[in-house]
Scaffold this motif. Sequence first.
Motif, mmCIF file in Angstrom:
data_model
loop_
_atom_site.group_PDB
_atom_site.id
_atom_site.type_symbol
_atom_site.label_atom_id
_atom_site.label_comp_id
_atom_site.label_asym_id
_atom_site.label_seq_id
_atom_site.Cartn_x
_atom_site.Cartn_y
_atom_site.Cartn_z
ATOM 1 N N PRO A 1 -14.996 8.050 15.311
ATOM 2 C CA PRO A 1 -14.875 7.850 16.753
ATOM 3 C C PRO A 1 -16.289 7.420 17.211
ATOM 4 N N GLU A 2 -15.981 6.619 18.189
ATOM 5 C CA GLU A 2 -17.229 6.135 18.889
ATOM 6 C C GLU A 2 -17.945 4.921 18.004
ATOM 7 N N GLN A 3 -17.463 4.405 17.022
ATOM 8 C CA GLN A 3 -18.110 3.671 16.200
ATOM 9 C C GLN A 3 -17.507 2.314 16.670
ATOM 10 N N ARG A 4 -18.335 1.355 16.996
ATOM 11 C CA ARG A 4 -17.542 -0.065 17.636
ATOM 12 C C ARG A 4 -17.911 -0.861 16.215
ATOM 13 N N LEU A 5 -16.950 -1.412 15.961
ATOM 14 C CA LEU A 5 -16.950 -2.468 14.927
ATOM 15 C C LEU A 5 -16.929 -3.876 15.560
ATOM 16 N N PHE B 1 -12.951 3.080 24.981
ATOM 17 C CA PHE B 1 -13.131 4.586 25.586
ATOM 18 C C PHE B 1 -12.843 4.623 27.143
ATOM 19 N N ASN B 2 -11.916 4.080 27.537
ATOM 20 C CA ASN B 2 -11.349 4.000 28.871
ATOM 21 C C ASN B 2 -11.004 5.433 29.330
ATOM 22 N N GLU B 3 -11.803 5.673 30.348
ATOM 23 C CA GLU B 3 -11.578 7.335 31.095
ATOM 24 C C GLU B 3 -10.677 7.128 32.152
ATOM 25 N N MET B 4 -9.833 8.172 32.349
ATOM 26 C CA MET B 4 -9.057 7.921 33.540
ATOM 27 C C MET B 4 -9.819 8.721 34.758
ATOM 28 N N LYS B 5 -9.537 8.332 35.993
ATOM 29 C CA LYS B 5 -10.151 8.775 37.229
ATOM 30 C C LYS B 5 -9.326 9.932 37.818
ATOM 31 N N SER C 1 -8.013 8.074 19.114
ATOM 32 C CA SER C 1 -7.358 7.039 19.332
ATOM 33 C C SER C 1 -8.060 5.649 18.555
ATOM 34 N N LEU C 2 -7.277 4.985 18.172
ATOM 35 C CA LEU C 2 -7.896 3.313 17.748
ATOM 36 C C LEU C 2 -7.615 2.610 18.740
ATOM 37 N N THR C 3 -8.769 2.096 19.249
ATOM 38 C CA THR C 3 -8.819 1.280 20.522
ATOM 39 C C THR C 3 -8.822 -0.239 19.970
ATOM 40 N N LEU C 4 -7.547 -0.742 20.304
ATOM 41 C CA LEU C 4 -7.741 -2.184 19.770
ATOM 42 C C LEU C 4 -7.793 -3.259 21.112
ATOM 43 N N GLY D 1 -13.156 -0.478 19.114
ATOM 44 C CA GLY D 1 -13.710 0.998 18.827
ATOM 45 C C GLY D 1 -12.532 2.013 18.207
ATOM 46 N N PHE D 2 -12.805 3.075 17.820
ATOM 47 C CA PHE D 2 -12.075 4.221 17.490
ATOM 48 C C PHE D 2 -12.225 5.268 18.301
ATOM 49 N N GLY D 3 -11.926 5.228 19.370
ATOM 50 C CA GLY D 3 -12.203 6.437 20.380
ATOM 51 C C GLY D 3 -11.570 8.021 19.827
#
Length: 825
Positions: free
Chosen positions: A184-188, A498-502, A248-251, A243-245
């Motif tokens: 998680p949080e590791q950006r490739l 790593f989108n955050e909802m407001k 979730s897997l962030t594509l 990223g793998f948030g």
Amino acid sequence: MAIAGVKRAIQLLVLFLSPLILSAYFSNHPSVNVPTSWQNVYNSDGWQFNDNTHVRPILALDLNGQPSFGFGFLRNGTTNTFYLVTLKIAIIPNSSFSNYGPPPVVLWSANPNRPVEDNATLELTVNGTLVLTDADGTPVWSANTSGAFVTGMNLSLGGNLKLVNGSGSVVWQSYSFPTNTWLPEQRLRIGRNLTASVSMSNLSSGMFYLSITRHGINAYIKSVPPQRYKTLRFNANNATYLGFGIGSLTLSGNYVTYNQIEKGDFQFMRMEPDGHLNVYQLIDGYEETLYSDLLKDEHYGDCAYPTVCGNYGVCFEGQCSCAGGGSSIYFRQLNATAASFGCREVTPLSCPDAQLHTFLEVMNVTCFNFAPQLSNIDAESCRRECLKNCSCKAAMFRYQDNTSIGTCYLPTQIFSLMAIRKEVFNYNALAFIKVQRSTHKKSKSSLVSVLVPSILAPLLCFAFFISVCYHYVMQKGRKNIEGKQRENSGDESSIHLFNEMKKFSFEDLSNATQEFGVKLGGGGFGDVFEGMLGDGTRVAVKRLGSHVGQGRKEFLAEVKTIGSIHHFNLVRLVGYCAERSNRLLVYEFMCNGSLDKWIFNQDQEQTLNWATRKKIIHGIAEGLKYLHVHCNPNIIHFDIKPQNILLDEKFNVKISDFGLAKLISRDQSHVTTVAKGTPGYMAPEFIRDRKFSAKIDVYSFGILILEIICGRKNRDSSQVDYLIDMVKVKAEEGQLSDLVDDRNEDMQCHKEEAVKLLRIGISCLQTDHHKRPSVSQVIHVLEGSMDVEPITDYSFLSMFPMDSPLEANRAISAPLIASVLSGPR
Ligand SMILES: *[C@@H]1O[C@H](CO)[C@@H](O)[C@H](O)[C@H]1NC(C)=O
Ligand SMILES: *[C@@H]1O[C@H](CO)[C@@H](O)[C@H](O)[C@H]1NC(C)=O
Ligand SMILES: *[C@@H]1O[C@H](CO)[C@@H](O)[C@H](O)[C@H]1NC(C)=O
Ligand SMILES: *[C@@H]1O[C@H](CO)[C@@H](O)[C@H](O)[C@H]1NC(C)=O
Ligand SMILES: *[C@@H]1O[C@H](CO)[C@@H](O)[C@H](O)[C@H]1NC(C)=O
Ligand SMILES: *[C@@H]1O[C@H](CO)[C@@H](O)[C@H](O)[C@H]1NC(C)=O
Ligand SMILES: *[C@@H]1O[C@H](CO)[C@@H](O)[C@H](O)[C@H]1NC(C)=O
Ligand SMILES: *[C@@H]1O[C@H](CO)[C@@H](O)[C@H](O)[C@H]1NC(C)=O
Ligand SMILES: *[C@@H]1O[C@H](CO)[C@@H](O)[C@H](O)[C@H]1NC(C)=O
Ligand SMILES: *[C@@H]1O[C@H](CO)[C@@H](O)[C@H](O)[C@H]1NC(C)=O
Ligand SMILES: *[C@@H]1O[C@H](CO)[C@@H](O)[C@H](O)[C@H]1NC(C)=O
Ligand SMILES: *[C@@H]1O[C@H](CO)[C@@H](O)[C@H](O)[C@H]1NC(C)=O
């Protein structure tokens, strides 16, 4: 300075050596300064785990009650081979602590391909390089800090090993050089690969790797050339990282989501030695639980993994057998009792003896990576092409009904093969496997009688028979034009890693929408208003009606789920408001509004051309597939209609309102809300029996396809007939082309292709929902890799009479409505 470093090293050693300080296991040592060096020597207080893994620690990170991380030399077993690794250490309840714990998770290794021995050294030099040298002085590995002024090394949360400079900037980090694990949080960075290891204990590069590209994640098995067995497609646009948030897997804007993880639990993704890309979660800090198998093929299951049955093994519903069956004279099982180890050639292929090459023909068998190299070719020519080239190991042929026309693939290495059934996959397959005739003229041809008894291999009941029978007729082989267009269509999606909802206050949203002044539309769940946020972002604000009576907790849970679903063809939730009784959802704004405004538009100037309509149908299919297949729990939209298909400025589809009707878990038993759906789009089995499955969406999608191509509503008050009834009449007359939207010239120019889409739509409307294709199959048809089953009986094509409650009463007393009486119960 050097002396200080040595002192520090001694302090560390003393700390780890002291048998009295059991808590050394968790003692906090996340950082050291330059220069420091460590020697890989035995110390009685190293970390010993209950799978025989031994670790000689260098750094340790302890977080009260949180997962802890370590960095050090690791040995698995008793051989003198050590890997320099970062690892996740399990939390052990204090009561049972005895220096033995559940196996750690190796997160990264500096030297997977070059293990070191006792007495190897790791040195963080005064000039800031980190160098690993083996006991005999051979340099094994170093971190490339390209001359930066490194002052220290730090193991941070998540197990990221960092080299930092005087002002705390990260100069080098292990996260940038992944081995087989993704955290998680590791950006490739795009262009990086994740390489599976040989096994869990041998970290050397194995057979499989994952390559992260701009258009998706490709999984390969090594071979010359590498064979691709799976693609997770997406569009990275200009993004440089994936990223793998958390959870979730962030594509790059397209997220693959899993259940949200609990606080304190640890998730990771690993490219496995057998080619799976698994997501795991450590429950309670140590129980490694498989979460998801990301590369698993939805049609073929495990059979699509290249080594599932070893080389030359054929996989059918998870069972293995040798190509040609147990009686084959060409192949033998490697392990007589376990077929999954694969098969060996009785006589190995030999290029100098190419005159003895022949083929073993296996019906209904294909390979995991069938990539058409030759199309519009007959089986015999495909076979001959393979004979021409010694490096070709088989001729794989796919066709519809007739072996005189099909597509051909010539692999240079054979891994596992897959048996297929035409009913499921809509094509026939024939494999010609190149074999070497033995020089003792025992067998004269490729024809192997199934009657030849086998003394060696056990007979498997699903043995694949060899046949030389050919059947005839039909054609196939369109190119993947649409697929290409689709790849280029995702241009505007911005990258939200790593989108955050407001969370908004009601006042914020009231201001943003000018007191809910501009209404964009309404729907079953509430009205939608246009708004503009303080930073100038345009949004659509949905104010849920009071009947969506959800408690705050349930609402937040649902918002969290919906907010974590990201796909190019699904509208993005950017925020929400849950204040007192107000429940609002804030979505990204779509400037072209909803699809109904375009397809039912009376203004001829504004009708959509063929390419746009096709793109829209494709987009809807992709969005639905994402909801049906990739979301966990799977989501059935339940209210697919033109009003819920939004379009951005480039007419990219963004499906809205998903996740509002029902969230169902995989066993489909957990139904939270019951929704009604929209008349005219609702599948008959739901109206009648409340039968609930993803095929409900397929039905609505079918109606939508007809509406898009014909440019009119299914239920239109200004017309006497339902569109679907007209489609029935025209289909029976073979005049479907009459229905193609005649207000648009471009549509008229593409009548033939439009009719093909109509046929896909029709196949989605079958009363028996089992017969309807899945959305994934629809996509295959759209991409030309599959054909629609021709339909001859169109009797199912009529509006289900109980589509509205009023008509329902009438239907019950009407005895002659066959579709009602014979429909599925
Ligand atoms: C761990 O130790 C603490 C304090 O000694 C104690 O309260 C707790 O119950 C122990 N945990 C377990 C799992 O035994
Ligand atoms: C490591 O070094 C120690 C002392 O220098 C020596 O006694 C030992 O034999 C060495 N171990 C190996 C495996 O070379
Ligand atoms: C850093 O120091 C090591 C020895 O301490 C030396 O071998 C290496 O060449 C130096 N590298 C640079 C870039 O100065
Ligand atoms: C180290 O990194 C620099 C810049 O990032 C690069 O130019 C150089 O080739 C790298 N050196 C090695 C040995 O990889
Ligand atoms: C090292 O990492 C730990 C844990 O993440 C952090 O608390 C500490 O500030 C870091 N130290 C340095 C020097 O970066
Ligand atoms: C540390 O690195 C950052 C970014 O590369 C740089 O701006 C800064 O000047 C460096 N600080 C030192 C003390 O070298
Ligand atoms: C990753 O794999 C691709 C595709 O096989 C290959 O071309 C590339 O060189 C690899 N990249 C790295 C950094 O190893
Ligand atoms: C050690 O090897 C065993 C056997 O191959 C394996 O099951 C285990 O996962 C390995 N442990 C680690 C920490 O990799
Ligand atoms: C790991 O596997 C590789 C490739 O199969 C092999 O060459 C190597 O000897 C193995 N290493 C160990 C430590 O078993
Ligand atoms: C064959 O497979 C069985 C079951 O996995 C295993 O116990 C046996 O050791 C294997 N035999 C050989 C020769 O590898
Ligand atoms: C191959 O598939 C076809 C169509 O499904 C079927 O009729 C035939 O019996 C199969 N042949 C074998 C050998 O399984
Ligand atoms: C991508 O980069 C190109 C060139 O820098 C630019 O023209 C384009 O607008 C960018 N696309 C996106 C979606 O940011």
